[in-house]
Design a protein around this motif. Structure first.
Motif, PDB file in Angstrom:
ATOM      1  N   ILE A 106       1.800  13.725  -0.526  1.00 40.16           N
ATOM      2  CA  ILE A 106       2.651  13.805   0.670  1.00 40.16           C
ATOM      3  C   ILE A 106       3.881  12.934   0.443  1.00 40.16           C
ATOM      4  O   ILE A 106       3.767  11.752   0.125  1.00 40.16           O
ATOM      5  CB  ILE A 106       1.882  13.366   1.924  1.00 40.16           C
ATOM      6  CG1 ILE A 106       0.719  14.329   2.163  1.00 40.16           C
ATOM      7  CG2 ILE A 106       2.812  13.320   3.137  1.00 40.16           C
ATOM      8  CD1 ILE A 106      -0.187  13.949   3.303  1.00 40.16           C
ATOM      9  N   ASP A 148       7.657  11.695   2.033  1.00 36.13           N
ATOM     10  CA  ASP A 148       8.562  11.569   3.169  1.00 36.13           C
ATOM     11  C   ASP A 148       9.932  12.080   2.719  1.00 36.13           C
ATOM     12  O   ASP A 148      10.536  11.506   1.806  1.00 36.13           O
ATOM     13  CB  ASP A 148       8.651  10.107   3.599  1.00 36.13           C
ATOM     14  CG  ASP A 148       9.548   9.886   4.788  1.00 36.13           C
ATOM     15  OD1 ASP A 148      10.380  10.765   5.114  1.00 36.13           O
ATOM     16  OD2 ASP A 148       9.426   8.816   5.410  1.00 36.13           O
ATOM     17  N   SER A 174       6.059   8.401  -1.143  1.00 38.69           N
ATOM     18  CA  SER A 174       4.837   8.586  -0.372  1.00 38.69           C
ATOM     19  C   SER A 174       4.799   7.562   0.757  1.00 38.69           C
ATOM     20  O   SER A 174       5.075   6.385   0.527  1.00 38.69           O
ATOM     21  CB  SER A 174       3.608   8.377  -1.260  1.00 38.69           C
ATOM     22  OG  SER A 174       3.543   9.345  -2.269  1.00 38.69           O
ATOM     23  N   PRO A 175       4.462   7.998   1.987  1.00 34.35           N
ATOM     24  CA  PRO A 175       4.351   7.040   3.083  1.00 34.35           C
ATOM     25  C   PRO A 175       3.265   6.003   2.783  1.00 34.35           C
ATOM     26  O   PRO A 175       2.223   6.347   2.225  1.00 34.35           O
ATOM     27  CB  PRO A 175       3.955   7.910   4.279  1.00 34.35           C
ATOM     28  CG  PRO A 175       4.406   9.288   3.917  1.00 34.35           C
ATOM     29  CD  PRO A 175       4.249   9.371   2.428  1.00 34.35           C
ATOM     30  N   THR A 216       0.209  16.774   8.018  1.00 35.81           N
ATOM     31  CA  THR A 216       1.254  16.295   7.099  1.00 35.81           C
ATOM     32  C   THR A 216       2.399  15.653   7.873  1.00 35.81           C
ATOM     33  O   THR A 216       2.882  14.573   7.507  1.00 35.81           O
ATOM     34  CB  THR A 216       1.764  17.453   6.226  1.00 35.81           C
ATOM     35  OG1 THR A 216       0.672  17.974   5.465  1.00 35.81           O
ATOM     36  CG2 THR A 216       2.870  16.987   5.293  1.00 35.81           C
ATOM     37  N   VAL A 265       3.580  11.552   7.764  1.00 34.75           N
ATOM     38  CA  VAL A 265       4.933  11.072   7.471  1.00 34.75           C
ATOM     39  C   VAL A 265       5.498  10.272   8.640  1.00 34.75           C
ATOM     40  O   VAL A 265       6.174   9.258   8.433  1.00 34.75           O
ATOM     41  CB  VAL A 265       5.856  12.253   7.100  1.00 34.75           C
ATOM     42  CG1 VAL A 265       7.310  11.811   7.012  1.00 34.75           C
ATOM     43  CG2 VAL A 265       5.409  12.888   5.787  1.00 34.75           C
TER      44      VAL A 265
END
Length: 78
Positions: free
Chosen positions: A7, A9, A15-16, A37, A41
């Protein structure tokens, strides 16, 4: 060296870091995946508000393992 995940941002390209996991209960798996998802974020606070606005139930777990849940989530899990 930080390890990322799948995932990303779009605002940062990274990635968060604040969220470890998101679970969403929605009418379809496709909708649940998309909403999870987005909540991932957005982060815990904004993500939880987003899920409630979408009229779905969900849980967001932070990197420190704090759990945030929509009002009806507890009634759906055992």
């Amino acid at each position: 060296d930080q390890q990322g995940h799948h995932i990303i941002d779009p605002a940062t390209g990274q990635s968060p870091e604040a969220v470890a996991a998101v679970t969403v209960v929605a009418p379809t798996a496709l909708v649940a995946d998309a909403l999870a998802t987005a909540a991932f974020v957005l982060g815990p606070g904004a993500g939880l508000r987003f899920l409630e606005e979408q009229a779905v139930e969900g849980r967001i777990v932070t990197d420190s393992l704090t759990r945030y849940e929509t009002r009806g989530f507890r009634g759906l899990v055992r």
